[in-house]
Design a protein around this motif. Structure first.
Motif, PDB file in Angstrom:
ATOM      1  N   MET A   1       0.849  -1.188   0.000  1.00 25.27           N
ATOM      2  CA  MET A   1       0.000   0.000   0.000  1.00 25.27           C
ATOM      3  C   MET A   1       0.885   1.239   0.000  1.00 25.27           C
ATOM      4  O   MET A   1       2.001   1.218   0.508  1.00 25.27           O
ATOM      5  CB  MET A   1      -0.891   0.020   1.250  1.00 25.27           C
TER       6      MET A   1
ATOM      7  N   ASP B   1      -0.051   6.458   3.772  1.00 24.30           N
ATOM      8  CA  ASP B   1      -1.123   7.443   3.931  1.00 24.30           C
ATOM      9  C   ASP B   1      -1.250   7.776   5.419  1.00 24.30           C
ATOM     10  O   ASP B   1      -2.059   7.159   6.128  1.00 24.30           O
ATOM     11  CB  ASP B   1      -2.442   6.887   3.386  1.00 24.30           C
TER      12      ASP B   1
ATOM     13  N   LEU C   1      -3.915   6.364   8.385  1.00 18.83           N
ATOM     14  CA  LEU C   1      -3.445   5.660   9.575  1.00 18.83           C
ATOM     15  C   LEU C   1      -3.857   6.405  10.837  1.00 18.83           C
ATOM     16  O   LEU C   1      -4.292   5.792  11.817  1.00 18.83           O
ATOM     17  CB  LEU C   1      -1.922   5.510   9.530  1.00 18.83           C
TER      18      LEU C   1
ATOM     19  N   TRP D   1      -3.123  -3.671   9.518  1.00 16.09           N
ATOM     20  CA  TRP D   1      -3.109  -3.927   8.076  1.00 16.09           C
ATOM     21  C   TRP D   1      -2.215  -2.919   7.358  1.00 16.09           C
ATOM     22  O   TRP D   1      -1.369  -3.284   6.541  1.00 16.09           O
ATOM     23  CB  TRP D   1      -4.534  -3.859   7.534  1.00 16.09           C
ATOM     24  N   MET D   2      -2.387  -1.647   7.688  1.00 11.00           N
ATOM     25  CA  MET D   2      -1.569  -0.619   7.040  1.00 11.00           C
ATOM     26  C   MET D   2      -0.108  -0.733   7.444  1.00 11.00           C
ATOM     27  O   MET D   2       0.796  -0.596   6.616  1.00 11.00           O
ATOM     28  CB  MET D   2      -2.117   0.772   7.372  1.00 11.00           C
TER      29      MET D   2
ATOM     30  N   ARG E   1       1.389  -3.564   5.404  1.00 16.02           N
ATOM     31  CA  ARG E   1       1.398  -3.455   3.955  1.00 16.02           C
ATOM     32  C   ARG E   1       2.284  -2.327   3.418  1.00 16.02           C
ATOM     33  O   ARG E   1       2.750  -2.374   2.283  1.00 16.02           O
ATOM     34  CB  ARG E   1      -0.032  -3.222   3.438  1.00 16.02           C
ATOM     35  N   VAL E   2       2.523  -1.291   4.202  1.00 18.81           N
ATOM     36  CA  VAL E   2       3.311  -0.150   3.711  1.00 18.81           C
ATOM     37  C   VAL E   2       4.809  -0.464   3.830  1.00 18.81           C
ATOM     38  O   VAL E   2       5.285  -0.847   4.893  1.00 18.81           O
ATOM     39  CB  VAL E   2       2.965   1.138   4.490  1.00 18.81           C
TER      40      VAL E   2
END
Length: 244
Positions: free
Chosen positions: A37, A40, A44, A58-59, A62-63
């Motif tokens: 990802m 952002d 977040l 999740w963020m 994924r980042v």
């Protein structure tokens, strides 16, 4: 993810069936290979403000799954900075910044565990000790330690700046280098005392002091190096421990 995989296998109705128990590295590598990802911080921060732990994790996963420094500078640090500056009326037991910090620590543990798993079976890796100078847990110091471990360098974060403790850790761990992570507002005397303790513990030990824009007074020696950026600190330490 690795804990969830192990729990699911342990709860299987067919305990005698032969199953492959995925290692931490296998599970986390599968996550890292997923489509990443874009960072952002606003998203977040919103998820953290709602205490949506699933979205936050999740963020964080994924980042920049394979670049912990980008993960920190592009996502986590700006989010924490904005949240810390934003006034909030919080419910009892709910505090956004500590909650997000705890989630970030958990993500770093997962990433560091993968790196440690990849080190198993390889020739002994050099060790670097990271000494944060913050009054409490320093997330940025753990980011640096995780980045070093991802580069096949074993890293440990020392939880004390007491000179005797610093010297003792150097004597026990025999590190290839030491990184002093200068927290914002850290007393210059504390930073200097750590450097002097390291110099006294082992002559010639490469000592790197990451101080950003804040430049404390330090003992002058050929093995004491100032660095102003995380990327610069990482590259200089790797060059020193690998003899490049």
């Amino acid at each position: 993810p690795s804990e969830a995989a192990r729990a699911a296998l342990a709860a299987s109705d067919a305990p005698t069936a032969e199953v492959h128990v995925p290692t931490t590295a296998e599970v986390m590598d599968a996550y890292s290979d997923a489509v990443p990802m874009a960072a952002d911080p606003t998203a977040l921060g919103a998820a953290a403000g709602q205490f949506d732990n699933a979205a936050v994790r999740w963020m964080l996963t994924r980042v920049a799954p394979r670049d912990v420094l980008a993960w920190w500078t592009d996502l986590v640090e700006p989010t924490l900075r904005v949240l810390a500056e934003r006034p909030a009326l919080e419910r009892p037991g709910e505090s956004v910044v500590p909650a997000l910090t705890a989630a970030a620590f958990a993500e770093l543990r997962s990433r560091a565990a993968v790196a440690a798993a990849h080190l198993e079976g390889e020739r002994p890796a050099p060790t670097v000790i990271v000494v944060p100078t913050a009054d409490g847990p320093d997330l940025r110091a753990h980011v640096m330690a995780t980045a070093l471990q991802a580069e096949r360098v074993r890293a440990r974060v020392l939880s004390s700046t007491t000179p005797a403790v610093v010297a003792g850790a150097i004597e026990r761990a025999a590190p290839a280098a030491l990184l002093v992570e200068v927290a914002e507002g850290a007393a210059g005397a504390r930073v200097a005392s750590v450097v002097r303790a390291a110099m006294g513990a082992r002559s010639g030990l490469p000592i790197f002091v990451h101080h950003g824009a804040q430049a404390p007074d330090l003992p002058v020696a050929a093995n004491v190096h100032r660095v102003r950026t995380l990327t610069g600190a990482l590259h200089e330490i790797l060059a020193a421990v690998r003899g490049e």
